[in-house]
Design an enzyme around this catalytic site. Sequence first.
Site, PDB file in Angstrom:
ATOM      1  N   HIS A  18      -2.979 -18.091  47.018  1.00 40.82           N
ATOM      2  CA  HIS A  18      -4.285 -17.427  46.939  1.00 40.82           C
ATOM      3  C   HIS A  18      -4.842 -17.174  48.339  1.00 40.82           C
ATOM      4  CE1 HIS A  18      -4.539 -19.618  42.858  1.00 40.82           C
ATOM      5  NE2 HIS A  18      -4.296 -18.342  42.604  1.00 40.82           N
ATOM      6  N   LYS A  42     -10.258 -21.968  28.722  1.00 40.89           N
ATOM      7  CA  LYS A  42      -9.535 -22.941  29.535  1.00 40.89           C
ATOM      8  C   LYS A  42     -10.436 -24.117  29.888  1.00 40.89           C
ATOM      9  CE  LYS A  42      -6.445 -19.777  32.037  1.00 40.89           C
ATOM     10  NZ  LYS A  42      -6.100 -19.297  33.387  1.00 40.89           N
ATOM     11  N   SER A 129      -0.901 -22.262  40.081  1.00 42.08           N
ATOM     12  CA  SER A 129      -1.880 -23.317  39.808  1.00 42.08           C
ATOM     13  C   SER A 129      -1.409 -24.233  38.688  1.00 42.08           C
ATOM     14  CB  SER A 129      -3.242 -22.701  39.459  1.00 42.08           C
ATOM     15  OG  SER A 129      -3.786 -22.048  40.580  1.00 42.08           O
TER      16      SER A 129
END
Length: 160
Positions: A18, A42, A129
């Site tokens: 990122h 989530k 991630s």
Amino acid sequence: MTRIALFPGSFDPFTKGHEDIVLRGLRLFDEVVIGIGNNATKKRYFPLEVMKEMIERTFISEPNVKVITYDDLTAHTARELGARFLLRGLRNTTDFEYENGISQVNRYLYEEIETVFLITSPSLAPISSSIIRDLHRYGQAVDNFLPYSLSELKKAEQNS
């Protein structure tokens, strides 16, 4: 006209991949706004406000990077910010298929928005991630994949 790009994501956690996209985006845009979206489907692994703080620390020397949190459609948030671009990173063709559909919907909602895809740097392509969360959950070291250390993250969690 200032060229503002919104880099949206859940960033749970924010990775070196990122970071790479943001730094490369700064070569294309006057300002990059990292938008940490609240995804109702989530459950976060790292607290939202703590992650915001860690990302802000990562870019403390970059005045053209801002970090926000939002709880709205990405296209609506981009419009509110005056961002005419969405910045996204692509690791592989699976990412492209997923991101392509989202970019079409964002364009439907905000016709002035353009999604700009940057191909992930090869050395960072394996990082995601979800992989980092799994490694961390099972006690493996993950600091090599992050632009900050987890000990800093733990301190930030304790202070929040």
